[in-house]
Design a protein around this motif. Sequence first.
Motif, PDB file in Angstrom:
ATOM      1  N   ARG A 124      38.518  35.301  57.757  1.00 25.84           N
ATOM      2  CA  ARG A 124      39.930  35.701  57.641  1.00 25.84           C
ATOM      3  C   ARG A 124      40.854  34.620  58.188  1.00 25.84           C
ATOM      4  N   LEU A 125      40.981  33.551  57.419  1.00 23.61           N
ATOM      5  CA  LEU A 125      41.780  32.404  57.853  1.00 23.61           C
ATOM      6  C   LEU A 125      43.169  32.361  57.226  1.00 23.61           C
ATOM      7  N   ILE A 126      43.310  32.837  55.987  1.00 21.04           N
ATOM      8  CA  ILE A 126      44.591  32.786  55.269  1.00 21.04           C
ATOM      9  C   ILE A 126      45.270  34.145  55.387  1.00 21.04           C
ATOM     10  N   PRO A 127      46.484  34.208  55.949  1.00 14.60           N
ATOM     11  CA  PRO A 127      47.192  35.493  55.999  1.00 14.60           C
ATOM     12  C   PRO A 127      47.423  36.017  54.580  1.00 14.60           C
ATOM     13  N   PHE A 128      47.453  37.337  54.427  1.00 21.67           N
ATOM     14  CA  PHE A 128      47.613  37.921  53.104  1.00 21.67           C
ATOM     15  C   PHE A 128      48.900  37.455  52.433  1.00 21.67           C
ATOM     16  N   GLN A 129      49.987  37.316  53.194  1.00 25.98           N
ATOM     17  CA  GLN A 129      51.249  36.825  52.622  1.00 25.98           C
ATOM     18  C   GLN A 129      51.084  35.394  52.107  1.00 25.98           C
ATOM     19  N   GLY A 130      50.317  34.580  52.817  1.00 27.27           N
ATOM     20  CA  GLY A 130      50.032  33.228  52.358  1.00 27.27           C
ATOM     21  C   GLY A 130      49.216  33.244  51.076  1.00 27.27           C
ATOM     22  N   HIS A 131      48.289  34.187  50.990  1.00 27.48           N
ATOM     23  CA  HIS A 131      47.484  34.340  49.774  1.00 27.48           C
ATOM     24  C   HIS A 131      48.384  34.702  48.585  1.00 27.48           C
ATOM     25  N   LEU A 132      49.334  35.602  48.809  1.00 25.17           N
ATOM     26  CA  LEU A 132      50.270  35.973  47.737  1.00 25.17           C
ATOM     27  C   LEU A 132      51.100  34.765  47.298  1.00 25.17           C
ATOM     28  N   ALA A 133      51.466  33.912  48.244  1.00 25.85           N
ATOM     29  CA  ALA A 133      52.216  32.691  47.904  1.00 25.85           C
ATOM     30  C   ALA A 133      51.358  31.761  47.042  1.00 25.85           C
ATOM     31  N   ILE A 134      50.077  31.653  47.377  1.00 26.35           N
ATOM     32  CA  ILE A 134      49.162  30.841  46.565  1.00 26.35           C
ATOM     33  C   ILE A 134      49.062  31.423  45.158  1.00 26.35           C
ATOM     34  N   ASP A 135      48.931  32.747  45.067  1.00 23.66           N
ATOM     35  CA  ASP A 135      48.868  33.405  43.755  1.00 23.66           C
ATOM     36  C   ASP A 135      50.123  33.122  42.932  1.00 23.66           C
ATOM     37  N   LEU A 136      51.264  33.167  43.582  1.00 23.24           N
ATOM     38  CA  LEU A 136      52.517  32.886  42.892  1.00 23.24           C
ATOM     39  C   LEU A 136      52.553  31.450  42.378  1.00 23.24           C
ATOM     40  N   LEU A 137      52.059  30.525  43.165  1.00 24.01           N
ATOM     41  CA  LEU A 137      51.975  29.122  42.747  1.00 24.01           C
ATOM     42  C   LEU A 137      51.053  28.974  41.530  1.00 24.01           C
ATOM     43  N   VAL A 138      49.940  29.695  41.534  1.00 26.02           N
ATOM     44  CA  VAL A 138      49.017  29.677  40.386  1.00 26.02           C
ATOM     45  C   VAL A 138      49.724  30.205  39.144  1.00 26.02           C
TER      46      VAL A 138
END
Length: 116
Positions: free
Chosen positions: A64-78
């Motif tokens: 659990r290294l990436i906060p969920f909000q950070g994961h959502l930001a990555i998804d948005l970038l994708v």
Amino acid sequence: MKLRFITPTLHGVADYTAGLGLMVAPFLLGLGASSEWAVWFSVCTGVAVFAASLLTDYKLSAYRLIPFQGHLAIDLLVAVTFMILPFALGFSGLDAAYYWFNATVVFLVVSLSASK
């Protein structure tokens, strides 16, 4: 009715499914008519989605290294990348439609995902 109904756990299930789909679908659909990049960008993104999922702070993660909000930001970038990619790399036909469809799905999943 709550608009953001995709829980982090359900999002995790969607992530692993999407990662696998991005790795396999280009071959099943016969992508690559307009560019070989249409195949390999999807496969590489699928591997990255799978890796990010293993590192995100939710129930289905290994670390659990990436906060969920950070994961959502990555998804948005994708999603944004998938929208632009057909124009940038000259994809056409099924190759372009594949990326635009996936971008739309990712935008929807991000917008309907509830934060922790």
